[in-house]
Design a protein around this motif. Structure first.
Motif, PDB file in Angstrom:
ATOM      1  N   HIS A  56       0.668  -1.220  -0.007  1.00 18.30           N
ATOM      2  CA  HIS A  56      -0.104   0.285  -0.590  1.00 18.30           C
ATOM      3  C   HIS A  56       1.235   1.766   0.038  1.00 18.30           C
ATOM      4  O   HIS A  56       2.119   0.783   0.209  1.00 18.30           O
ATOM      5  N   GLY A 100       4.617   2.652  -2.846  1.00 17.10           N
ATOM      6  CA  GLY A 100       4.412   1.353  -2.558  1.00 17.10           C
ATOM      7  C   GLY A 100       5.529   0.965  -1.409  1.00 17.10           C
ATOM      8  O   GLY A 100       6.161   1.409  -1.468  1.00 17.10           O
ATOM      9  N   GLY A 125      -4.408   3.474   3.240  1.00 14.86           N
ATOM     10  CA  GLY A 125      -3.725   3.184   2.269  1.00 14.86           C
ATOM     11  C   GLY A 125      -4.442   3.417   1.105  1.00 14.86           C
ATOM     12  O   GLY A 125      -5.349   3.732   1.074  1.00 14.86           O
ATOM     13  N   ASP A 127      -3.512   2.084  -3.380  1.00 15.06           N
ATOM     14  CA  ASP A 127      -3.397   1.587  -4.152  1.00 15.06           C
ATOM     15  C   ASP A 127      -2.725   2.054  -4.870  1.00 15.06           C
ATOM     16  O   ASP A 127      -2.558   2.867  -5.504  1.00 15.06           O
TER      17      ASP A 127
END
Length: 132
Positions: A56, A100, A125, A127
Motif C-alpha cells: 500500500h 508502495g 492506505g 493502492d
C-alpha cells in the motif's frame, strides 16, 4: 507533549480484528497513544508466520520501520518498480509518500516491527498501482 517514558509491557496490546475500520487483523501496541505523541504515529506490529501488511501507500505520510524480531519479505517501491528483499532483526526500511510498501512474516516465529510515521495521518492506505 514535553516528554514521555514507557516500557513495552506497560503499553496495552490492541487486537485490530476487533475494530472493523482498521485492517489488517493484527495485534499492535500504540506507543504514540501512551507517550502522547502529537506529530508522529509510533506502533509495534506483531505478525505471526504468514501474516502481512499488504502492499500500500499513503498520500502524505513518510514511514520508517525497524525489524525487532522475525524474518520478513519486504515489497518496496513504485508500482512496476517494486523491489522484494528478505530481511531480519536489525534491519531498517522506509517509504515516502505515495511509495508502495508492505511486508510479510516469512519466518517460523512471531515477528515484531516498529513503525513510525509522520505526519500522524490515519488514512487506510492507497493502492500504489493507482498512482501511476
Amino acid at each position: 507533549m514535553d516528554y514521555g517514558v514507557a516500557h513495552t509491557k506497560d503499553v496495552p496490546v490492541t487486537d485490530l480484528s476487533e475494530i472493523d475500520e482498521l485492517p489488517p487483523d493484527l495485534n499492535i501496541r500504540s506507543l504514540d497513544d501512551v507517550l502522547g505523541l502529537e506529530k508522529m504515529n509510533a506502533k509495534l506490529w506483531y505478525l505471526e508466520p504468514g501474516e502481512q501488511i499488504g502492499y500500500h501507500a499513503h498520500s502524505e505520510q513518510e514511514e520508517f520501520y525497524y525489524v525487532i524480531e522475525g524474518t520478513f519479505s519486504l515489497k518496496l517501491g513504485r508500482s512496476g518498480e517494486e523491489e522484494v528483499r528478505e530481511v531480519g532483526p536489525g534491519t531498517f526500511f522506509s517509504a515516502g509518500p505515495e511509495i508502495g510498501h508492505g511486508y510479510r512474516n516469512v519466518g517460523d516465529e512471531r515477528g515484531v516491527v516498529l513503525a513510525i510515521g509522520t505526519p500522524p495521518v490515519h488514512d487506510p492506505g492507497l493502492d500504489p498501482h493507482a498512482l501511476d
